[in-house]
Write a protein that holds these residues in place. Structure first.
Motif, short mmCIF file in Angstrom:
data_model
loop_
_atom_site.label_atom_id
_atom_site.label_comp_id
_atom_site.label_asym_id
_atom_site.label_seq_id
_atom_site.Cartn_x
_atom_site.Cartn_y
_atom_site.Cartn_z
N VAL A 52 0.85 -1.19 0.00
CA VAL A 52 0.00 0.00 0.00
C VAL A 52 0.88 1.25 0.00
N LYS A 53 0.28 2.39 -0.33
CA LYS A 53 0.99 3.66 -0.30
C LYS A 53 0.68 4.34 1.02
N VAL A 54 1.72 4.73 1.75
CA VAL A 54 1.58 5.35 3.07
C VAL A 54 1.73 6.86 2.93
N ASP A 55 0.76 7.61 3.46
CA ASP A 55 0.83 9.07 3.44
C ASP A 55 1.57 9.63 4.64
N GLY A 56 1.42 9.02 5.81
CA GLY A 56 2.09 9.55 7.00
C GLY A 56 2.04 8.56 8.15
N VAL A 57 2.89 8.82 9.14
CA VAL A 57 2.96 7.98 10.33
C VAL A 57 3.03 8.88 11.56
N THR A 58 2.22 8.56 12.55
CA THR A 58 2.27 9.23 13.84
C THR A 58 2.51 8.17 14.89
N THR A 59 3.44 8.42 15.82
CA THR A 59 3.76 7.43 16.84
C THR A 59 3.40 7.95 18.23
N THR A 60 3.13 7.01 19.11
CA THR A 60 2.81 7.32 20.50
C THR A 60 3.48 6.29 21.39
N ASN A 61 4.13 6.76 22.46
CA ASN A 61 4.67 5.85 23.46
C ASN A 61 3.62 5.65 24.54
N THR A 85 -1.29 6.44 8.30
CA THR A 85 -2.30 6.98 7.40
C THR A 85 -2.03 6.47 5.99
N LEU A 86 -3.05 5.84 5.41
CA LEU A 86 -2.93 5.29 4.07
C LEU A 86 -3.42 6.30 3.04
N ALA A 87 -2.95 6.17 1.81
CA ALA A 87 -3.38 7.05 0.72
C ALA A 87 -4.84 6.77 0.40
#
Length: 100
Positions: A52-61, A85-87
């Motif tokens: 898949v095409k990934v638009d963005g990544v947000t991480t949380t601890n 976040t996927l396209a």
């Protein structure tokens, strides 16, 4: 990134009520990832494993919780969560049509 590191970065999809709401509304998928994983590594791992095409990544601890076991205090281990976040038009199906 080599194939071995890809499998070390992603541990499992995180399935909860919040993750299913986020998936429906914002086209995101939630994963439990390695604590040492970076955002570009997570994006590359998801893109190569699921195609898949990934638009963005947000991480949380996620912080560890203090619990008691048989009256003695203990601590659960903390972990890292990634919102990917996927396209538009992209989708990851973990069940592969098993509900049909």
């Amino acid at each position: 990134m080599n194939q071995e590191r890809i499998f070390q970065v992603l541990h499992a999809p995180h399935v909860s009520e919040k993750s299913s709401i986020v998936g429906d509304v914002h086209n995101q998928v939630v994963f439990e990832v390695a604590k040492s994983a970076t955002k570009p590594e997570i994006a590359e791992a998801v893109a190569s494993l699921f195609g898949v095409k990934v638009d963005g990544v947000t991480t949380t601890n996620v912080k560890p919780k203090q619990k008691r076991f048989r009256g003695r205090p203990g601590t659960r281990s903390g972990w890292k969560k990634a919102y990917v976040t996927l396209a538009d038009g992209e989708e990851i199906d973990f069940l592969d049509g098993a509900t049909q």
